[in-house]
Enzyme design. Structure first.
Site, short mmCIF file in Angstrom:
data_model
loop_
_atom_site.label_atom_id
_atom_site.label_comp_id
_atom_site.label_asym_id
_atom_site.label_seq_id
_atom_site.Cartn_x
_atom_site.Cartn_y
_atom_site.Cartn_z
N HIS A 55 0.85 -1.18 0.00
CA HIS A 55 0.00 0.00 0.00
C HIS A 55 0.89 1.24 0.00
CE1 HIS A 55 -3.91 -1.95 1.73
NE2 HIS A 55 -3.29 -2.74 0.87
N GLU A 57 0.98 3.91 1.83
CA GLU A 57 1.48 4.33 3.14
C GLU A 57 2.63 3.44 3.60
OE1 GLU A 57 -3.02 5.11 3.01
OE2 GLU A 57 -1.63 3.58 2.30
N CYS A 85 -6.12 2.23 5.61
CA CYS A 85 -6.78 0.99 6.04
C CYS A 85 -6.19 0.56 7.38
CB CYS A 85 -6.58 -0.09 4.98
SG CYS A 85 -4.91 -0.77 4.94
N CYS A 88 -2.40 -0.11 7.25
CA CYS A 88 -1.58 1.10 7.13
C CYS A 88 -1.59 1.91 8.43
CB CYS A 88 -2.07 1.93 5.96
SG CYS A 88 -1.76 1.11 4.38
#
Length: 160
Positions: A55, A57, A85, A88
């Site tokens: 992801h 992040e 999410c 993250c």
């Protein structure tokens, strides 16, 4: 043009996310800015790299930590194109990020096909009713505390 650092870095994260779509990645971008002002970028490479943890992040945190040679980003701010999410958010907590600033929220992401609701609901569901079962098992000859005992006895460990 804004002189507010939050607005500048958030706009950068949004631009990264938008550009990443054309580069075969997901519509997510992030910038992490350390307390000293160093900025590190990350974009979503989940499908491009076949890595469900890639992801934006997490990628930004990895880039910052690898470059700086540390796992501790105390004082840093994470700017991300979308509300993080649970993975993250947990990664940000482990990295000791001080603050997270996001643009679109989780409902905006869901409307584009990126629905994290199941992950939030997972933690709210009683353990015995969760979709993925997680259970503890005792193994003969392999004491569960052995790794932790070795850790606490290690003189050269790096606490985190």
């Amino acid at each position: 043009m804004s002189t507010n650092p939050d607005a500048i870095y958030l706009a950068q994260a949004i631009a990264l996310a938008t550009g990443n779509v054309a580069n075969g990645g997901g519509p997510f971008g992030a910038v992490i800015v350390t307390a000293e002002g160093a900025a590190f970028e990350g974009v979503n490479r989940v499908t491009a790299n076949n890595d469900p943890t890639a992801h934006a992040e997490v990628t930004a945190i990895r880039n910052a930590c690898a470059t700086l040679g540390t796992f501790d980003l105390t004082g840093a701010v994470l700017y991300t194109s979308c509300e993080p999410c649970p993975m993250c958010l947990a990664s940000s907590l482990w990295a000791r990020v001080d603050r997270v600033v996001f643009a679109a929220d989780r409902h905006d992401a869901a409307s584009a096909g990126f629905d994290d609701a199941a992950f939030y609901e997972y933690f709210e569901t009683p353990r015995e009713q969760r979709s993925m079962q997680v259970s503890q098992l005792a193994v003969d000859g392999a004491p569960a505390m052995a790794p932790f005992n070795a850790w606490t006895a290690a003189a050269e460990r790096v606490d985190y």
